[in-house]
Design an enzyme around this catalytic site. Sequence first.
Site, PDB file in Angstrom:
ATOM      1  N   HIS A 287      29.622  16.226 -30.012  1.00  0.00           N
ATOM      2  CA  HIS A 287      29.895  17.115 -31.148  1.00  0.00           C
ATOM      3  C   HIS A 287      28.631  17.142 -32.000  1.00  0.00           C
ATOM      4  O   HIS A 287      27.913  16.137 -32.073  1.00  0.00           O
ATOM      5  CB  HIS A 287      30.993  16.570 -32.060  1.00  0.00           C
ATOM      6  CG  HIS A 287      32.335  16.383 -31.428  1.00  0.00           C
ATOM      7  ND1 HIS A 287      32.685  15.270 -30.725  1.00  0.00           N
ATOM      8  CD2 HIS A 287      33.449  17.166 -31.463  1.00  0.00           C
ATOM      9  CE1 HIS A 287      33.947  15.367 -30.327  1.00  0.00           C
ATOM     10  NE2 HIS A 287      34.439  16.509 -30.747  1.00  0.00           N
TER      11      HIS A 287
ATOM     12  N   ASP B  22      28.237  14.092 -34.100  1.00  0.00           N
ATOM     13  CA  ASP B  22      28.048  12.803 -33.415  1.00  0.00           C
ATOM     14  C   ASP B  22      26.554  12.535 -33.307  1.00  0.00           C
ATOM     15  O   ASP B  22      26.108  11.401 -33.431  1.00  0.00           O
ATOM     16  CB  ASP B  22      28.540  12.825 -31.946  1.00  0.00           C
ATOM     17  CG  ASP B  22      29.993  13.209 -31.794  1.00  0.00           C
ATOM     18  OD1 ASP B  22      30.757  13.012 -32.747  1.00  0.00           O
ATOM     19  OD2 ASP B  22      30.348  13.703 -30.701  1.00  0.00           O
TER      20      ASP B  22
END
Length: 443
Positions: free
Chosen positions: A107, A110
């Site tokens: 993501h 992340d």
Amino acid sequence: MDTYFVGNQEYFKGIGKIAYEGPKSDNPLAFKFYDPKKIVRGKTMEDHLRFSVAYWHSFCADGTDPFGKATMHFPWKHDDPMQNARNKAEAAFEFITKLGAPFYAFHDVDASPDSESSAEYEKNYLEIAAYLKRLQDETGVRLLWNTSNLFSHPRYMNGAATNPDFSVLGRAALQVKTSLDVNVMLGGSGYTFWGGREGYMTLWNTDTKREEEHLGTFLRIARDYGRKIGFKGTFYIEPKPMEPSKHQYDFDAATAIAFIRKYGLENDFKCNIENNHATLAGHSFAHDLQVCVDNGMLGSVDANQGDAQNGWDTDEFPTNVYETTEAMLIILRNGGLHNGGLNFDAKRRRNSTELADLFIAHIGGMDAFALGLLTADKILADGKIDAMKKSRYASFDGGDGVLYEKGLIDLVKLADLGRKAQPKDISGKQELLYNLVNQYLFS
Ligand code: XLS
Ligand code: NI
Ligand code: NI
């Protein structure tokens, strides 16, 4: 043991490249069944299975749960968010290379620090993406897919693309646009939409028709932008029935496929099927995979497993060889995963606190899918199960059954045939099939 690292230091010290040692090995840090270069049905195991490591579970989630604090301590952690992101990337690429997985997935937040300021968000993300590109080039690890986290920040508590407040859609679009820019930079083979907050908590405050249409429009303009900037991969919808929303719009494979078609997205979108999401929807992993294959909509797989006694997404590493066998059989019948892969959307348990446990968990998952592939190959090569299935439909392979399948028999004619027909009781042989599967598994 050779040391291996990217960047400035080794994070997984004392662990070298994971090798295949065969089923008799007692080395916990070796593959027992996954032999990447072994040829199965004319293709290497590596090319069949296309394993991917998920950034969020492996390098971000630290064991924090609603009842307790972090239990996992990451040596790459740094107080400066950009330094932290670079260290994390180095740890990730060291891990993935040592494990020998060809792919990874992440993501936006992340990989790169989130920020309230949109300018800073974009700047951080593009800068980290350039670093990821360098690490990809250095290690040969490739991007399976990326996605945008449109569920953690409080602004998304009422949804992202389905938020009743239009201003939230813009910020979500900025994240998706930047993630697509990054994807093209990194040569990703897919882009995933998982709508954790795209759903509702109560119908008393929700116009579901309008929200679903907003989601359709959002995915259409994302598709248009992606194709315009040269994204050649596949867009995925990842179905899940609930959690965190009470009811999510992309409930299961059948719902997502109907949605994809309703909004004319079928040339660009497929499904990313996650085992534990299928079971939350009251299906099996195999069921949702089969629904996708039947509709030409199998995109990619989030490889994990749930807990039969728990009603939530426990995201465990896959170890159930019965399930991986069913999955690989369906995937082989689909001609493989194509652009997709087996992405470990899975986390080690909170009390598996050693860094070595991260390797052990992935090794177990890779071995479980390798066993699934080998057993599926046996089943196909032997052909008995396929032959039994086919013979159940023999009455459609000749005579009026053929005409019926061609649509050449109307209801009056069919009823006419019915006057003469004398159907027999034909056994489905379910127990025999179960027994055969055990023979393939254990002989
Ligand atoms: C959560 C989802 C999520 C997606 C990516 O349940 O599985 O991890 O895969 O946003
Ligand atoms: Ni997932
Ligand atoms: Ni999940």
